[in-house]
Design a protein around this motif. Structure first.
Motif, PDB file in Angstrom:
ATOM      1  N   ARG A   1       0.870  -1.294  -0.214  1.00 48.84           N
ATOM      2  CA  ARG A   1      -0.158  -0.306  -0.005  1.00 48.84           C
ATOM      3  C   ARG A   1       1.462   1.264  -0.298  1.00 48.84           C
ATOM      4  O   ARG A   1       0.328   2.528  -0.662  1.00 48.84           O
ATOM      5  CB  ARG A   1      -0.886   0.403   1.162  1.00 48.84           C
ATOM      6  CG  ARG A   1      -2.149  -0.747   0.140  1.00 48.84           C
ATOM      7  CD  ARG A   1      -3.154  -0.731   0.100  1.00 48.84           C
ATOM      8  NE  ARG A   1      -3.850   0.510   0.866  1.00 48.84           N
ATOM      9  CZ  ARG A   1      -4.229   1.362  -0.419  1.00 48.84           C
ATOM     10  NH1 ARG A   1      -4.373   1.469  -1.498  1.00 48.84           N
ATOM     11  NH2 ARG A   1      -5.226   2.491  -0.024  1.00 48.84           N
TER      12      ARG A   1
ATOM     13  N   ALA B   1       1.464   1.210  -3.430  1.00 49.34           N
ATOM     14  CA  ALA B   1       1.436   2.140  -4.096  1.00 49.34           C
ATOM     15  C   ALA B   1       0.563   3.288  -4.206  1.00 49.34           C
ATOM     16  O   ALA B   1       0.176   4.651  -5.039  1.00 49.34           O
ATOM     17  CB  ALA B   1      -0.259   1.308  -4.239  1.00 49.34           C
TER      18      ALA B   1
ATOM     19  N   GLU C   1       1.851  -9.587  -7.120  1.00 56.12           N
ATOM     20  CA  GLU C   1       1.318  -8.678  -6.486  1.00 56.12           C
ATOM     21  C   GLU C   1       2.847  -7.505  -6.082  1.00 56.12           C
ATOM     22  O   GLU C   1       1.862  -6.238  -6.150  1.00 56.12           O
ATOM     23  CB  GLU C   1       1.043  -8.554  -4.946  1.00 56.12           C
ATOM     24  CG  GLU C   1       0.496 -11.067  -4.800  1.00 56.12           C
ATOM     25  CD  GLU C   1      -0.049 -10.854  -3.491  1.00 56.12           C
ATOM     26  OE1 GLU C   1      -1.158 -10.642  -3.227  1.00 56.12           O
ATOM     27  OE2 GLU C   1       0.863 -11.643  -2.470  1.00 56.12           O
TER      28      GLU C   1
ATOM     29  N   LEU D   1       2.104  -5.469  -9.144  1.00 56.94           N
ATOM     30  CA  LEU D   1       0.307  -4.981  -8.888  1.00 56.94           C
ATOM     31  C   LEU D   1       0.586  -3.132  -8.344  1.00 56.94           C
ATOM     32  O   LEU D   1      -0.738  -2.759  -8.439  1.00 56.94           O
ATOM     33  CB  LEU D   1      -0.501  -5.504  -8.539  1.00 56.94           C
ATOM     34  CG  LEU D   1      -0.437  -6.982  -9.342  1.00 56.94           C
ATOM     35  CD1 LEU D   1      -1.546  -7.918  -8.619  1.00 56.94           C
ATOM     36  CD2 LEU D   1      -0.996  -6.818 -10.988  1.00 56.94           C
ATOM     37  N   SER D   2       1.495  -3.743  -7.188  1.00 55.92           N
ATOM     38  CA  SER D   2       1.353  -1.971  -6.185  1.00 55.92           C
ATOM     39  C   SER D   2       2.235  -1.311  -7.112  1.00 55.92           C
ATOM     40  O   SER D   2       2.091  -0.245  -6.521  1.00 55.92           O
ATOM     41  CB  SER D   2       2.215  -2.693  -4.624  1.00 55.92           C
ATOM     42  OG  SER D   2       3.042  -2.350  -5.454  1.00 55.92           O
TER      43      SER D   2
ATOM     44  N   GLY E   1      -2.266  -8.581  -1.339  1.00 59.55           N
ATOM     45  CA  GLY E   1      -3.336  -7.126  -2.513  1.00 59.55           C
ATOM     46  C   GLY E   1      -3.732  -8.887  -4.160  1.00 59.55           C
ATOM     47  O   GLY E   1      -4.571  -7.634  -4.494  1.00 59.55           O
TER      48      GLY E   1
ATOM     49  N   GLN F   1      -7.106  -8.205  -5.550  1.00 60.25           N
ATOM     50  CA  GLN F   1      -7.550  -7.348  -5.158  1.00 60.25           C
ATOM     51  C   GLN F   1      -6.976  -6.431  -6.460  1.00 60.25           C
ATOM     52  O   GLN F   1      -7.803  -5.823  -7.351  1.00 60.25           O
ATOM     53  CB  GLN F   1      -8.340  -6.426  -3.983  1.00 60.25           C
ATOM     54  CG  GLN F   1      -8.764  -7.020  -2.703  1.00 60.25           C
ATOM     55  CD  GLN F   1      -9.766  -7.237  -2.883  1.00 60.25           C
ATOM     56  OE1 GLN F   1     -10.513  -6.330  -3.240  1.00 60.25           O
ATOM     57  NE2 GLN F   1     -10.528  -8.525  -3.119  1.00 60.25           N
ATOM     58  N   ARG F   2      -5.643  -6.101  -6.282  1.00 61.52           N
ATOM     59  CA  ARG F   2      -5.740  -5.152  -7.467  1.00 61.52           C
ATOM     60  C   ARG F   2      -5.244  -6.035  -9.159  1.00 61.52           C
ATOM     61  O   ARG F   2      -5.843  -5.098  -9.940  1.00 61.52           O
ATOM     62  CB  ARG F   2      -4.054  -5.185  -7.116  1.00 61.52           C
ATOM     63  CG  ARG F   2      -4.077  -4.039  -6.017  1.00 61.52           C
ATOM     64  CD  ARG F   2      -2.274  -3.731  -5.505  1.00 61.52           C
ATOM     65  NE  ARG F   2      -2.010  -2.877  -5.061  1.00 61.52           N
ATOM     66  CZ  ARG F   2      -2.010  -3.163  -2.979  1.00 61.52           C
ATOM     67  NH1 ARG F   2      -2.048  -4.473  -3.051  1.00 61.52           N
ATOM     68  NH2 ARG F   2      -2.254  -2.290  -2.209  1.00 61.52           N
TER      69      ARG F   2
ATOM     70  N   ARG G   1      -8.461  -5.517 -10.591  1.00 60.13           N
ATOM     71  CA  ARG G   1      -8.877  -3.777 -11.458  1.00 60.13           C
ATOM     72  C   ARG G   1      -7.640  -3.772 -12.464  1.00 60.13           C
ATOM     73  O   ARG G   1      -8.243  -2.528 -12.832  1.00 60.13           O
ATOM     74  CB  ARG G   1      -8.168  -3.503  -9.815  1.00 60.13           C
ATOM     75  CG  ARG G   1      -8.851  -3.165  -8.758  1.00 60.13           C
ATOM     76  CD  ARG G   1      -8.806  -2.407  -7.778  1.00 60.13           C
ATOM     77  NE  ARG G   1     -10.153  -2.770  -6.997  1.00 60.13           N
ATOM     78  CZ  ARG G   1     -10.525  -3.128  -6.524  1.00 60.13           C
ATOM     79  NH1 ARG G   1     -10.366  -3.638  -5.598  1.00 60.13           N
ATOM     80  NH2 ARG G   1     -11.797  -2.244  -4.898  1.00 60.13           N
ATOM     81  N   LEU G   2      -7.825  -4.600 -12.997  1.00 59.45           N
ATOM     82  CA  LEU G   2      -6.107  -4.132 -14.321  1.00 59.45           C
ATOM     83  C   LEU G   2      -6.214  -5.113 -15.705  1.00 59.45           C
ATOM     84  O   LEU G   2      -6.477  -4.835 -16.396  1.00 59.45           O
ATOM     85  CB  LEU G   2      -4.324  -4.551 -13.378  1.00 59.45           C
ATOM     86  CG  LEU G   2      -4.198  -3.391 -12.515  1.00 59.45           C
ATOM     87  CD1 LEU G   2      -2.659  -4.181 -11.892  1.00 59.45           C
ATOM     88  CD2 LEU G   2      -3.954  -1.927 -13.445  1.00 59.45           C
TER      89      LEU G   2
ATOM     90  N   ASN H   1      -5.585   7.276  -8.556  1.00 62.63           N
ATOM     91  CA  ASN H   1      -5.843   6.738  -7.563  1.00 62.63           C
ATOM     92  C   ASN H   1      -7.091   6.562  -6.228  1.00 62.63           C
ATOM     93  O   ASN H   1      -7.768   5.886  -6.502  1.00 62.63           O
ATOM     94  CB  ASN H   1      -3.973   6.622  -6.896  1.00 62.63           C
ATOM     95  CG  ASN H   1      -2.868   5.720  -7.078  1.00 62.63           C
ATOM     96  OD1 ASN H   1      -3.061   5.454  -8.076  1.00 62.63           O
ATOM     97  ND2 ASN H   1      -1.977   5.729  -6.340  1.00 62.63           N
TER      98      ASN H   1
ATOM     99  N   GLN I   1     -10.936   4.893  -6.797  1.00 62.53           N
ATOM    100  CA  GLN I   1     -11.940   4.830  -6.636  1.00 62.53           C
ATOM    101  C   GLN I   1     -14.161   4.858  -6.083  1.00 62.53           C
ATOM    102  O   GLN I   1     -14.890   4.520  -5.375  1.00 62.53           O
ATOM    103  CB  GLN I   1     -11.501   4.770  -5.130  1.00 62.53           C
ATOM    104  CG  GLN I   1     -10.404   3.860  -4.985  1.00 62.53           C
ATOM    105  CD  GLN I   1     -10.403   2.619  -5.606  1.00 62.53           C
ATOM    106  OE1 GLN I   1     -10.792   1.962  -4.759  1.00 62.53           O
ATOM    107  NE2 GLN I   1      -9.401   2.288  -6.285  1.00 62.53           N
TER     108      GLN I   1
END
Length: 258
Positions: A88, A91, A111, A114-115, A141, A144-145, A148-149, A212, A216
């Motif tokens: 996090r 990110a 992961e 992805l961050s 993550g 979740q990530r 989203r990608l 970012n 959301q």
């Protein structure tokens, strides 16, 4: 830092996870070192960060399975929290972060990539979330990530079935921006990092926050947020120099991050 090399190349920081014999696998010490490396970055001076792995076989092959196999549930909670807090942090880090993925990026390695804001891959790169084959879920993550990608169905296949994808497929799915030979990967990553570095840092960082946070929100809320970041740039010296140079048809002076 035992396992992370910190290098300065102009206004770009290159962080190399250096645990090559273990394919740069993540354990507590690697996570601590990577966290400490980010704390050492002078955000007033540097403009971009590149993360890569030592050697040619792996970016990060995953978390250290040997260490995880002996964890209790309570220990797993702490390990998961440590990884999630670090990723996090990456990110949300004010500077753009580029992952130069050279080889395996599995589990925690996927992961980690992805961050980052942008992923570039070598031709031998392999991405995957193989955790279900070990009796666990992704823990840093990944659930979740990834969804989203790329397309949710493909993300679910990669997680449920442990499907691994090679660099060309990752490019087709939009997981990586470009694929290079191993020899070309780091020069390409540095070229992109330096291209980012010459732009106005206040504007780049505001754009990262707008992206970012805005992603959301619903569109109505997101465009209001963008308006706020847009207008905030007009108080900067860099905005005045950039626009004045454009009007005067000259090259702008180096941006000063103020």
């Amino acid at each position: 830092m035992s396992y992370v090399k910190f290098e300065q190349q102009g206004m770009v920081v290159v962080l190399t996870i250096d645990r090559e014999k273990a394919l740069n696998a993540l354990n507590d010490q690697v996570l601590d070192d990577l966290n400490a490396a980010f704390d050492q970055i002078d955000q007033d001076y540097f403009r971009c960060v590149v993360i890569t792995g030592a050697g040619t076989k792996a970016f990060v092959a995953g978390a250290d399975i040997a260490a995880m196999s002996k964890m209790t549930r309570c220990e797993a909670v702490k390990f998961g929290q440590k990884g999630n807090e670090l990723f996090r942090k990456i990110a949300k880090f004010p500077l753009p972060v580029i992952a130069a993925v050279n080889g395996f990026a599995l589990g925690g390695g996927c992961e980690l990539s992805l961050s980052c804001d942008i992923r570039l891959a070598s031709e031998n790169a392999v991405f995957g979330q193989p955790e279900t084959g070990l009796g666990i879920t992704p823990g840093f993550g990944g659930t979740q990530r990834l969804a989203r990608l790329i397309a949710k169905g493909m993300a679910k296949e990669m997680i449920y079935a442990g499907t691994k994808i090679k660099a060309d497929r990752a490019y087709q799915l939009g997981l990586v921006n470009a694929v290079y030979s191993q020899k070309e990967l780091m020069p390409a990553a540095m070229k992109l990092a330096n291209k980012i570095a010459v732009n106005a840092p206040i504007a780049v960082r505001a754009s990262k926050q707008a992206l970012n946070k805005g992603l959301q929100m619903n569109m109505d809320e997101a465009v209001v947020l963008e308006e706020q970041f847009f207008s905030s740039c007009f108080e900067s010296c860099d905005q005045k120099e950039g626009m004045t140079a454009f009007v005067e048809k000259r090259k702008h002076e180096p941006f000063e991050n103020k």
